[in-house]
Design an enzyme around this catalytic site. Structure first.
Site, PDB file in Angstrom:
ATOM      1  N   LYS A   1       4.170  67.546  18.176  1.00  0.00           N
ATOM      2  CA  LYS A   1       5.637  68.045  17.399  1.00  0.00           C
ATOM      3  C   LYS A   1       5.701  69.383  17.703  1.00  0.00           C
ATOM      4  O   LYS A   1       4.885  70.380  17.546  1.00  0.00           O
ATOM      5  CB  LYS A   1       5.324  67.548  16.180  1.00  0.00           C
ATOM      6  CG  LYS A   1       6.631  67.467  15.234  1.00  0.00           C
ATOM      7  CD  LYS A   1       6.339  67.091  13.811  1.00  0.00           C
ATOM      8  CE  LYS A   1       7.891  66.629  13.015  1.00  0.00           C
ATOM      9  NZ  LYS A   1       7.394  66.807  11.687  1.00  0.00           N
TER      10      LYS A   1
HETATM   11  C1  E4P Z   1      10.359  65.406   9.870  1.00  0.00           C
HETATM   12  O1  E4P Z   1       9.448  65.220  10.816  1.00  0.00           O
HETATM   13  C2  E4P Z   1      10.006  66.249   8.841  1.00  0.00           C
HETATM   14  O2  E4P Z   1       8.405  66.443   8.500  1.00  0.00           O
HETATM   15  C3  E4P Z   1      10.544  65.997   7.550  1.00  0.00           C
HETATM   16  O3  E4P Z   1      11.471  64.748   7.854  1.00  0.00           O
HETATM   17  C4  E4P Z   1      11.072  67.128   6.658  1.00  0.00           C
HETATM   18  O4  E4P Z   1      11.757  66.539   5.477  1.00  0.00           O
HETATM   19  P1  E4P Z   1      12.049  67.329   4.211  1.00  0.00           P
HETATM   20  O5  E4P Z   1      13.236  68.111   4.641  1.00  0.00           O
HETATM   21  O6  E4P Z   1      12.313  66.279   3.266  1.00  0.00           O
HETATM   22  O7  E4P Z   1      11.060  68.307   3.893  1.00  0.00           O
END
Ligand code: E4P
Length: 217
Positions: free
Chosen positions: A87
Site C-alpha cells: 500500500k
Molecule cells: C483503506 O484502506 C483505509 O484503511 C480505510 O478505509 C480508511 O477508513 P477511515 O476513513 O474510516 O479511517
C-alpha cells in the site's frame, strides 16, 4: 464485487473469513496502532498472521514517504507473503514507487486517493488497486460516491485494469451504493458487512415459519 475487511483485529478478520465471503483485508498504520501493534517486527509478524487467516489479498502500508524508502519497505513487505499487496500513498514519490513495483511484478494499492485525477495517475503507474476514501470525503461535505462514479467512467473509457477499491466505507449503504456504481472492491468494518444481513421482514417471516411449524409438530 470483492469484500475486504478494513481492520487489523484478528478476531474480526476470523469472523469475516468464517462467513465464507471474505476476499481480503486492508490495514493502515492507524488500524495497527488501534490494536496495540507497534514496532516494525511486531507489525511484520501481524501481517503474516493476517495472511494465515484469510485466503485473499492483504494490503500492508509503507511508512516511508521518499522513493528509495518506499521501494525498500515495499520489497520487504512483498517478501513476507505472496498475499501481500504493498500500500503506497498518493504522493509524487509514491507514483514513482508504484511504477517501480509494477515493473517488478509487485502488486500495489494506491491509498489516500481523493480525486479522479489522482486515480488516473495511479492507473497510469499500473496500480493493482486504487483506494478512493469515500467516508472521509463525506465527512467534509463532499460526495464520496460521486468520486467512485467518476473513476469508474475514466477507467472504463480507457480499459485500465486497476481495480477500484472503495475505501473508508463506513456503513451498509456505502457498500450497496458502491456496488450499484460498479466498484470492483469495497473495504469496510465488519459492521458494514454484517449490516447487509438485516431486514425486519426476514426476522418476522422466519419467526412466523417456525411458529407455524411448531403448531403442526
Ligand atoms: C483503506 O484502506 C483505509 O484503511 C480505510 O478505509 C480508511 O477508513 P477511515 O476513513 O474510516 O479511517
Amino acid at each position: 464485487m470483492k469484500f475486504f475487511i478494513d481492520t487489523a483485529n484478528l478476531e474480526q478478520i476470523k469472523e469475516a473469513q468464517d462467513l465464507g465471503i471474505l476476499d481480503g483485508v486492508t490495514t493502515n498504520p492507524s488500524l495497527m496502532a488501534k490494536e496495540g501493534i507497534t514496532g516494525r517486527d511486531n507489525i511484520l509478524k501481524h501481517y503474516v498472521a493476517i495472511c494465515n487467516i484469510v485466503d485473499g489479498d492483504v494490503s500492508a502500508e509503507v511508512i516511508a514517504t521518499d522513493y528509495e524508502g518506499m521501494v525498500r519497505e515495499g520489497e520487504e513487505l512483498a517478501g513476507l507473503h505472496e498475499q501481500i499487496v504493498v500500500k503506497v500513498p498518493m504522493i509524487k514519490d509514491g507514483i514513482k514507487a508504484i511504477k517501480y513495483f509494477t515493473d517488478q511484478g509487485i502488486r500495489t494499492n494506491c491509498t489516500l486517493v481523493f480525486s479522479s485525477g489522482q486515480a488516473l495517475l495511479a492507473a497510469k503507474a499500473g496500480a493493482t488497486y486504487v483506494s478512493p476514501f469515500i467516508g472521509r470525503l463525506d465527512d467534509i461535505s463532499t460526495d464520496g460516491l460521486n468520486l467512485i462514479a467518476e473513476i469508474r467512467m475514466i477507467y472504463d473509457n480507457y480499459g485500465f485494469d486497476t481495480e477500484i477499491l472503495a475505501a473508508s466505507v463506513r456503513h451498509t449503504m456505502h457498500v450497496i451504493d458502491c456496488a450499484k456504481l460498479g466498484a470492483d472492491v469495497m473495504t469496510g468494518p465488519l459492521s458494514s458487512i454484517l449490516g447487509l444481513l438485516k431486514h425486519p421482514l426476514t426476522d418476522i417471516g422466519l419467526a412466523q415459519f417456525l411458529a407455524d411449524y411448531k403448531k403442526g409438530n
